[in-house]
Design a protein around this motif. Sequence first.
Motif, PDB file in Angstrom:
ATOM      1  N   SER A  83       0.806  -1.212   0.000  1.00  0.00           N
ATOM      2  CA  SER A  83       0.000   0.000   0.000  1.00  0.00           C
ATOM      3  C   SER A  83       0.846   1.271   0.000  1.00  0.00           C
ATOM      4  CB  SER A  83      -0.956   0.002   1.203  1.00  0.00           C
ATOM      5  OG  SER A  83      -0.250   0.076   2.421  1.00  0.00           O
ATOM      6  N   ASP A 104      -7.625   0.008  -4.713  1.00  0.00           N
ATOM      7  CA  ASP A 104      -8.192   1.340  -4.526  1.00  0.00           C
ATOM      8  C   ASP A 104      -9.587   1.173  -3.925  1.00  0.00           C
ATOM      9  OD1 ASP A 104      -9.413   3.853  -4.773  1.00  0.00           O
ATOM     10  OD2 ASP A 104      -8.218   4.361  -6.540  1.00  0.00           O
ATOM     11  N   ARG A 113     -11.993   2.842  -3.644  1.00  0.00           N
ATOM     12  CA  ARG A 113     -13.145   3.404  -4.337  1.00  0.00           C
ATOM     13  C   ARG A 113     -14.017   2.309  -4.937  1.00  0.00           C
ATOM     14  NH1 ARG A 113      -9.950   8.637  -6.741  1.00  0.00           N
ATOM     15  NH2 ARG A 113      -8.251   7.109  -6.688  1.00  0.00           N
ATOM     16  N   TYR A 139     -15.076  10.479  -0.709  1.00  0.00           N
ATOM     17  CA  TYR A 139     -13.664  10.510  -1.060  1.00  0.00           C
ATOM     18  C   TYR A 139     -13.199  11.960  -1.191  1.00  0.00           C
ATOM     19  CZ  TYR A 139     -14.867   5.708  -2.062  1.00  0.00           C
ATOM     20  OH  TYR A 139     -15.321   4.415  -1.935  1.00  0.00           O
ATOM     21  N   THR A 166      -7.456   5.587   0.532  1.00  0.00           N
ATOM     22  CA  THR A 166      -8.096   4.618  -0.357  1.00  0.00           C
ATOM     23  C   THR A 166      -7.171   3.445  -0.660  1.00  0.00           C
ATOM     24  OG1 THR A 166      -7.365   5.875  -2.296  1.00  0.00           O
ATOM     25  CG2 THR A 166      -9.590   6.323  -1.456  1.00  0.00           C
ATOM     26  N   SER A 167      -5.890   3.623  -0.438  1.00  0.00           N
ATOM     27  CA  SER A 167      -4.943   2.522  -0.564  1.00  0.00           C
ATOM     28  C   SER A 167      -4.229   2.379   0.766  1.00  0.00           C
ATOM     29  CB  SER A 167      -3.917   2.789  -1.678  1.00  0.00           C
ATOM     30  OG  SER A 167      -2.988   1.736  -1.770  1.00  0.00           O
TER      31      SER A 167
END
Length: 290
Positions: free
Chosen positions: A62, A93, A95, A112, A132-133
């Motif tokens: 990550s 990710d 998302r 986000y 997100t990571s």
Amino acid sequence: MRRIALATYDPGTEPNQDRDLPVLLGALTDAGAEAVAVHWDDPGVDWGGFDLVVIRSTWDYSWRAEEFVAWAERAGKATRLANPAAVVRWNTDKRYLGDLAAAGVPVVPTRYVAQGEKAELPDDHEFVVKPTSGAGARYAARYTPGEREAALRQLDRMHAEGLTAMVQPYVRGIDVGGERALQFFGGRLLHASRKRAVLSPGTAYDAAKVAHPDLAPWTPTPAELDVAGRALAAVPDGPELLYARVDLVDGEDGTPHVMELELVEPNLFLFLHPASTATATSAILKASGA
């Protein structure tokens, strides 16, 4: 004899923290395979020399997500990679939670905040900020509305490092029911576990955290199995999955919601469920063509 690589991280001078790695290596060897642990970022490895590369404990990815995805795509072209590179790219990710929500899967509500975007932080409930990571609660923290300035400082730090942030309500159900991890292997439920909340009030985002506090075996409910199945069905290239972990918490309505979908390098917790080793070994051998 099938040659199988279990991709892991380079711990340097420290011991490798993957307790399941030697167990899987031993079980695969006993089953007649040539199994080795290999650092994913070792430039001298010929990935095409293996019948199968299984991503296991690449737990430093990550910090270098794009580099890791590029490696997965190279390895996937050289041999069979589990899970496939397309799944890796999608799952690195977070998302992807938006994709699951669009498919009707109940997920923890998420907004986000990319670099340059205005941060709209809740003013009436606790919330969580994380990248997100990320993995192992890295750069994750829990805030009250009164701690807005501290949350903004975290966002500034993350954006300075090129990270996109995600903001979620702190799901209070986790303080009661914990977080449940449903593990799948070869398309079938392998086992399930439960842990208590990772994020404590006042713990800094950059502080070290215990990723799996009070981990214990768990028997999943029909509702949890249903949500997990719906989440996996919504994964692009889902039929190609060798392994998957669905992390669930109870939402405000008391029903299971997806917190995360771990398709890259989930800890298998075989040390907690030793009877699952044979099932995982058999699925890996089958995927290798044995």
